[in-house]
Design a protein around this motif. Structure first.
Motif, PDB file in Angstrom:
ATOM      1  N   PRO A  95      42.659  41.461  47.912  1.00 35.95           N
ATOM      2  CA  PRO A  95      42.549  41.436  46.456  1.00 35.95           C
ATOM      3  C   PRO A  95      43.510  42.435  45.805  1.00 35.95           C
ATOM      4  O   PRO A  95      43.897  43.429  46.420  1.00 35.95           O
ATOM      5  CB  PRO A  95      41.096  41.826  46.184  1.00 35.95           C
ATOM      6  CG  PRO A  95      40.578  42.414  47.442  1.00 35.95           C
ATOM      7  CD  PRO A  95      41.484  42.016  48.560  1.00 35.95           C
ATOM      8  N   ASP A  96      43.889  42.143  44.564  1.00 39.12           N
ATOM      9  CA  ASP A  96      44.750  43.062  43.810  1.00 39.12           C
ATOM     10  C   ASP A  96      44.024  44.361  43.497  1.00 39.12           C
ATOM     11  O   ASP A  96      44.631  45.410  43.370  1.00 39.12           O
ATOM     12  CB  ASP A  96      45.216  42.418  42.500  1.00 39.12           C
ATOM     13  CG  ASP A  96      46.164  41.258  42.736  1.00 39.12           C
ATOM     14  OD1 ASP A  96      46.893  41.287  43.750  1.00 39.12           O
ATOM     15  OD2 ASP A  96      46.176  40.322  41.914  1.00 39.12           O
ATOM     16  N   GLN A  97      42.705  44.256  43.321  1.00 42.40           N
ATOM     17  CA  GLN A  97      41.903  45.420  42.975  1.00 42.40           C
ATOM     18  C   GLN A  97      40.576  45.319  43.709  1.00 42.40           C
ATOM     19  O   GLN A  97      40.010  44.236  43.842  1.00 42.40           O
ATOM     20  CB  GLN A  97      41.663  45.454  41.464  1.00 42.40           C
ATOM     21  CG  GLN A  97      40.974  46.703  40.992  1.00 42.40           C
ATOM     22  CD  GLN A  97      40.923  46.776  39.459  1.00 42.40           C
ATOM     23  OE1 GLN A  97      41.470  45.927  38.772  1.00 42.40           O
ATOM     24  NE2 GLN A  97      40.258  47.773  38.955  1.00 42.40           N
ATOM     25  N   LEU A  98      40.088  46.462  44.182  1.00 43.04           N
ATOM     26  CA  LEU A  98      38.812  46.486  44.884  1.00 43.04           C
ATOM     27  C   LEU A  98      37.722  46.978  43.944  1.00 43.04           C
ATOM     28  O   LEU A  98      37.941  47.885  43.145  1.00 43.04           O
ATOM     29  CB  LEU A  98      38.886  47.402  46.107  1.00 43.04           C
ATOM     30  CG  LEU A  98      39.923  47.033  47.168  1.00 43.04           C
ATOM     31  CD1 LEU A  98      39.903  48.046  48.292  1.00 43.04           C
ATOM     32  CD2 LEU A  98      39.696  45.634  47.695  1.00 43.04           C
ATOM     33  N   SER A  99      36.540  46.379  44.061  1.00 45.11           N
ATOM     34  CA  SER A  99      35.400  46.787  43.242  1.00 45.11           C
ATOM     35  C   SER A  99      34.831  48.095  43.798  1.00 45.11           C
ATOM     36  O   SER A  99      35.081  48.455  44.960  1.00 45.11           O
ATOM     37  CB  SER A  99      34.321  45.707  43.282  1.00 45.11           C
ATOM     38  OG  SER A  99      33.710  45.685  44.564  1.00 45.11           O
TER      39      SER A  99
END
Length: 160
Positions: A95-99
């Motif tokens: 993913p581009d960003q991790l939660s």
């Protein structure tokens, strides 16, 4: 089949690292042993047999961490064809960003790794598969010490 796809030129080249060349073959990723260092002008060229042995040790370390219960370690298989070694793992989505929940899962995996005596010794490279976070590159992992554990957590902070 994934190794055959690489050998037949039907897999997609993803890149070269310090000690392997990586391909995507369907839903699997294949790392192939190489004798050439990441920067070919650098020292470190090894024999084909040594490259296979190095890759096998990487696989054994990954499987030992998984067997010890370290979360986030993908199951993999190792095989040799000709003068090359191959590690085959499931493909993960990056993913581009991790939660925050995904980051916590990665942190917990790193802590478990250290509790069992291993250190990643590389940048933290993770992806998602089946709703879980997985390390997709554990090639430099090895037994660690306080210094390597601290260095690994510094690398984890960069991921955060």
């Amino acid at each position: 089949p994934a190794v055959d796809a690489v050998l037949d030129g039907k897999a997609t080249y993803l890149g070269k690292g310090d000690d392997g060349v990586v391909f995507e073959a369907g839903d699997e990723i294949v790392k192939v042993s190489t004798t050439v260092p990441y920067i070919p002008e650098n020292p470190g060229h090894i024999s084909p047999l040594a490259a296979v042995q190095r890759l096998k040790k990487q696989w054994q370390t990954s499987e030992a961490m998984r067997a010890a219960g370290v979360p986030g370690i993908l199951p993999s298989r190792f095989l040799v064809k000709g003068d090359k070694g191959f590690i085959v793992r499931a493909r993960v989505n990056i993913p581009d960003q991790l939660s925050p929940e995904q980051l916590k899962e990665v942190r917990d995996s790193m802590r478990a790794m250290h509790q069992h005596g291993w250190s990643l010794n590389d940048e933290v490279q993770v992806g998602e598969r089946g709703g879980r976070m997985w390390h997709f590159d554990t090639g430099k992992a090895d037994k660690g010490d306080d210094w390597t554990f601290e260095s690994a957590m510094d690398r984890l902070s960069r991921l955060f």
